[in-house]
Design a protein around this motif. Structure first.
Motif, PDB file in Angstrom:
ATOM      1  N   THR A   1      46.791  -3.426 -79.350  1.00  0.00           N
ATOM      2  CA  THR A   1      46.246  -2.079 -79.190  1.00  0.00           C
ATOM      3  C   THR A   1      45.226  -1.803 -80.283  1.00  0.00           C
ATOM      4  O   THR A   1      45.505  -1.995 -81.466  1.00  0.00           O
TER       5      THR A   1
ATOM      6  N   ARG B   1      44.737  -0.416 -74.964  1.00  0.00           N
ATOM      7  CA  ARG B   1      45.616  -1.584 -74.881  1.00  0.00           C
ATOM      8  C   ARG B   1      44.958  -2.739 -74.139  1.00  0.00           C
ATOM      9  O   ARG B   1      44.320  -2.545 -73.099  1.00  0.00           O
TER      10      ARG B   1
ATOM     11  N   SER C   1      52.920  -2.240 -81.010  1.00  0.00           N
ATOM     12  CA  SER C   1      52.127  -1.919 -79.826  1.00  0.00           C
ATOM     13  C   SER C   1      53.031  -1.587 -78.649  1.00  0.00           C
ATOM     14  O   SER C   1      52.809  -0.606 -77.924  1.00  0.00           O
TER      15      SER C   1
ATOM     16  N   TRP D   1      53.313   2.327 -76.670  1.00  0.00           N
ATOM     17  CA  TRP D   1      53.052   2.624 -75.263  1.00  0.00           C
ATOM     18  C   TRP D   1      54.306   3.091 -74.537  1.00  0.00           C
ATOM     19  O   TRP D   1      54.224   3.868 -73.588  1.00  0.00           O
TER      20      TRP D   1
END
Length: 403
Positions: A189, A242, A275, A279
């Motif tokens: 990301t 991303r 990361s 998300w």
């Protein structure tokens, strides 16, 4: 709560309700309790007794499961073969708070019935786009099978797509068949710091125009940035992009994207577990999993209009918001009143969209249309579909299709 343990039981319950003039409110694990405006005198009708994976062939990347199968069980089976649900279904328990059944588990049938989708939605499609086939009990107590194990063109009404997003108002799902995809080998990301909402919209639009295959694009204003990955994002607002895929490919694409994004602001990177967690927290709307019943809206507009909508509302109402889907999805929490009329008026003025009231207190829900009012032609078609599948209105009425 009525909990059938077989499809035959489910059909009997519907026929019995039909004969007695009762209404049924279909649900899975109860983790989305509180959606919609509620219906009086509707008995809860849960699929949680219909559980288990029926068929799964990792080579074909297709799974069939009973509707009440816990989502965690589905994801665990997929993880063993490094596969996943591409549409990233969110877990609503955090934002629904006290309304969610404490011991409830999200079910795969509930995911498809509510057409639940996460950050990858704008590239991978919604839940309904992964759904290949369904079995369900209609309002006459008849068992209906639609679709199969392969994706194909259809003519006329596509019952599979109609059931996805119908919130149990057209039929009681008993079994679903859906496609899955491999888990990406690597995830990274990029974080662009310090951008205003408008600048972030431009940065995300630029990123999505590049041939680097961005699979997530969100903007986290200063008011919510500290809520993610234990506050370890860089200082200032965070615009996050991303990239997924094979590790060498991700590394090359990340370098190309970073070179372009540096024109907008300072760029840093998140890899691995940080990361993934970021998300997941964006998916589950962590900033507004606050234990309150403050009105929470899920707003879908054109990505270029999202920041304009938020700016206009900030002038007239107390709101907090952050953006997903390149700015096309806004999670908006109101500090006091839901301001439904004001919100929907601005949405129309900015080219149209949809506002769904996901969470609110009972008095607010009783006075506020939870779903976007349908145009007359769409409402007429929805009523005709409802009449065909549930002529007596056994399944509690609500929104026909959630977009």
């Amino acid at each position: 709560m009525l909990i059938p343990t077989s499809e035959t039981d489910a059909a009997y319950i519907v026929r019995d309700a039909l004969s007695q003039g009762k209404r049924l409110a279909a649900c899975g694990g109860g983790t989305r309790a509180g959606f919609g405006n509620g219906v009086e005198a509707a008995e809860l009708f849960s699929s949680r007794g219909l559980s288990g994976i029926v068929d799964y062939d990792p080579a074909e990347m297709v799974m069939t499961a009973r509707a009440g199968t816990p989502l965690a069980e589905i994801e665990a089976a997929l993880a063993q073969n490094r596969q996943m649900l591409a549409f990233e279904p969110m877990d609503h328990r955090g934002i629904m708070g006290v309304r969610a059944v404490p011991a409830g588990e999200p079910t795969i049938g509930g995911v498809f019935a509510a057409n639940v989708s996460g950050p990858r939605r704008f590239v991978a499609g919604a839940a309904r786009d992964s759904l290949l086939g369904v079995r369900f009990v209609n309002g006459r107590g008849e068992v209906i099978k639609a679709g199969g194990r392969v994706m194909k063109n259809v003519t006329g009404l596509d019952l599979v797509k109609l059931l996805a997003g119908s919130f149990g108002t057209l039929g009681f799902l008993t079994e679903v068949t859906f496609k899955v995809l491999p888990v990406p080998q690597a995830v990274e990301t990029l974080v662009i710091s310090g951008l205003s909402d408008e600048a972030a919209a431009k940065a995300m639009a630029t990123a999505l125009s590049l041939p680097v295959e961005v699979s997530g694009a969100a903007h986290l204003p200063y008011t919510v940035r500290h809520c993610f990955i234990d506050g370890r994002l860089p200082e200032g607002e965070a615009t996050v992009l991303r990239l997924e895929g094979l590790a060498p490919s991700v590394e090359v694409r990340a370098g190309k994207l970073a070179a372009v994004m540096e024109a907008f602001g300072p760029v840093s990177r998140l890899a691995g577990e940080d990361s993934r967690i970021l998300w997941q927290e964006i998916r589950d709307v962590v900033p507004y999993a606050d234990g309150t019943q403050k009105p929470l809206w899920r707003v879908s507009v054109a990505p270029s209009a999202g920041h304009q909508l938020v700016a206009a509302l900030r002038l007239e109402a107390g709101i907090d918001a952050f953006y997903d889907w390149q700015g096309g999805l806004i999670w908006m929490r109101m500090e006091a009143e839901p301001e439904a009329e004001l919100l929907r008026r601005y949405i129309r003025a900015l080219g149209g969209g949809h506002a769904t009231l996901v969470r609110a207190s009972d008095p607010v829900r009783a006075q506020t249309a939870a779903f976007e009012p349908q145009p007359d032609a769409v409402a007429l078609l929805s009523a005709r579909v409802k009449q065909k599948l549930d002529p007596a209105g056994i399944f509690s009425p609500g929104r026909m299709v959630d977009r």
